[in-house]
Design an enzyme around this catalytic site. Structure first.
Site, mmCIF file in Angstrom:
data_model
loop_
_atom_site.group_PDB
_atom_site.id
_atom_site.type_symbol
_atom_site.label_atom_id
_atom_site.label_comp_id
_atom_site.label_asym_id
_atom_site.label_seq_id
_atom_site.Cartn_x
_atom_site.Cartn_y
_atom_site.Cartn_z
ATOM 1 C CB VAL A 11 -0.948 0.014 1.221
ATOM 2 C CG1 VAL A 11 -1.729 1.325 1.280
ATOM 3 C CG2 VAL A 11 -1.907 -1.171 1.169
ATOM 4 C CG ASP A 29 9.197 -0.407 5.970
ATOM 5 O OD1 ASP A 29 8.109 -0.539 5.374
ATOM 6 O OD2 ASP A 29 9.679 -1.302 6.695
ATOM 7 N NE ARG A 34 9.342 -2.423 0.685
ATOM 8 C CZ ARG A 34 8.974 -2.698 -0.557
ATOM 9 N NH1 ARG A 34 9.754 -3.457 -1.312
ATOM 10 N NH2 ARG A 34 7.847 -2.234 -1.057
ATOM 11 C CB THR A 79 -4.466 -3.522 10.581
ATOM 12 O OG1 THR A 79 -5.040 -3.362 9.267
ATOM 13 C CG2 THR A 79 -4.049 -2.164 11.106
ATOM 14 C CB THR A 114 -7.959 -2.651 7.112
ATOM 15 O OG1 THR A 114 -7.798 -2.516 5.709
ATOM 16 C CG2 THR A 114 -9.345 -3.205 7.417
ATOM 17 C CB CYS A 254 -7.674 -7.169 1.890
ATOM 18 S SG CYS A 254 -6.555 -5.762 1.826
ATOM 19 N NE ARG A 325 1.264 -8.836 3.463
ATOM 20 C CZ ARG A 325 0.857 -7.584 3.281
ATOM 21 N NH1 ARG A 325 0.755 -6.773 4.302
ATOM 22 N NH2 ARG A 325 0.541 -7.152 2.076
#
Length: 426
Positions: A11, A29, A34, A79, A114, A254, A325
């Site tokens: 995102v 981050d 990363r 989240t 979220t 999600c 994930r």
């Protein structure tokens, strides 16, 4: 104006790149590796090309001190849910603590992660106040704008999706809408309140989860009736208002997670959701069902289940992306282990090291030069590379006599006519 994006995953990175075309952007981050890869113009998630990444100027950093330069903070941390399927807000709380330490009078903080309705104002804002010593609304403003990134989708990108925004008051709503409006071409929708925006986000994926759950339940029913579910859906899909969903594994960060945020809050306020949790129960069961079906087909073909070698093709939660994930392929793997079989995974898109480290499972480096080694193959993810390279002859070379091929997404049947093995699809 400097914008700081907190969290540079699926995102945050596309968002940071989009904003960098109009603003000075700091990309923060906590993972040093990363940050280092992004500094070198590499995005391991595959969401942003090297050319696009190098075409903008972003200050990538894992040093929180750099955040004090910003005026407008956008939080895009994950989240997830915990082992009990309850919301895990630790990344969001930690991000709020970090931002709060560098918050100045007049600053804005917008959350995109979220959450269930109320998290931004009831959990995040008090942390910002405590860490900064500032007063909410009087000294700083907060908003919420639900992320709508679809990993791997090169059409519905950040700039091309209508952006829902909200603010803690009228002034903040207008300011947040103005900032996002600079980069979002599809348009801005101003939600009535932060809670409305939070609720809108969480139900978008809950609706999709329930529609897929219906398809999965139909697949369970039609399997018992010996009816091909895909054929049924294709026939029903000729009606103009039939919604074209399909059965399958529901994972990721999600669809397989968001409904639990809403049900958690519902139960907290004294309402026990039935339809949403029923859908979640069905979708969470599908990995177990696919493994059980594979074992039954092995038995039907007079194959020994104990120590049967089973190849699982694909491990990501979705095709053509390296995101592992909350992948539900692990449910298939674990259930096969319970049956005493010997499953092994081949995943050409995601990092083999990441999978082995996080899930501690056996991985295959290649499927080349394998001669009739597997009693069953489960194509769990429809990666394009599988669709291009897997042909009837290849599968027959991999499978032992009377082998079983399980096609979870039902995409291979037309390529496997007159195959010398048992074919089954969800």
């Amino acid at each position: 104006m400097k914008i700081a994006v907190i969290g540079l995953g699926y995102v945050g990175l596309p968002l940071a790149v989009a904003f960098a075309k109009e603003f000075d952007v700091i990309g923060f981050d906590i993972k040093r590796e990363r940050v280092d890869e992004l500094k070198n113009g590499i995005d391991s998630t595959g969401e942003v090309s090297s050319e696009k990444l190098k075409s903008v100027s972003i200050k990538f950093t894992n040093n929180p001190e750099d955040l004090k330069e910003a005026y407008f903070y956008i939080v895009t941390v994950p989240t997830p849910i915990d082992n009990h399927k309850n919301p895990d807000l630790k990344p969001l709380i930690k991000a709020s603590e970090v931002v709060g330490k560098y918050l100045k009078k007049g600053d804005y903080v917008v959350y995109e992660s979220t959450v269930y309705p109320g998290v931004t104002e009831e959990i995040c804002v008090p942390i910002l106040e405590q860490e900064s010593g500032l007063k909410f609304i009087n000294d700083f403003k907060v908003g919420y704008s639900p992320e709508r990134i679809n990993p791997g989708d090169k059409i519905h990108t950040f700039e091309n999706i209508i952006k829902v925004v909200s603010g803690c008051d009228k002034e903040s709503l207008e300011r947040i809408a103005e900032v996002y409006g600079k980069v979002v071409k599809a348009g801005i929708y101003k939600a009535e309140s932060i809670k409305v925006a939070e609720a809108a986000k969480v139900i978008e994926n809950t609706q999709r989860d329930l529609n897929i759950a219906l398809m999965n339940e139909l697949a369970l029913i039609f399997d018992k009736m010996n009816i091909d579910t895909k054929n049924v859906l294709e026939a029903a899909g000729t009606k103009w208002n039939f919604l074209k969903f399909e059965p399958g594994l529901v994972g990721g960060h999600c669809i397989g997670v968001d409904p639990y945020y809403l049900t958690f809050k519902a139960q907290e306020i004294g309402y026990h959701p039935q339809v949403i949790l029923a859908g979640r129960k069905i979708n969470d069961y599908m990995g177990k069902f696919i493994a059980e079906k594979t074992v039954k087909l092995l038995i039907k073909n007079d194959k020994l289940v104990k120590n049967a070698k089973i190849l699982i093709l694909g491990f990501t939660f979705k095709e053509n992306i390296p995101d592992i994930r909350n992948t539900r392929v692990i449910d298939i793997y674990n259930e096969l282990i319970e049956y005493g079989t010997n499953p092994i995974v081949y995943e050409p898109v995601a990092s083999k090291e990441d999978i082995e480290s996080e899930y501690e499972i056996k991985m295959l480096d290649s499927i080349n030069n394998i001669n009739k080694e597997f009693d069953a193959i489960i194509m769990a993810v429809k990666h394009d590379i599988f669709l291009k390279e897997l042909k009837k002859k290849v599968i027959e070379n991999l499978l032992t006599e009377n082998g079983v091929f399980v096609d979870v997404k039902g995409v291979m049947k037309d390529k496997l006519n007159d195959a010398r093995f048992t074919y089954w699809r969800l």
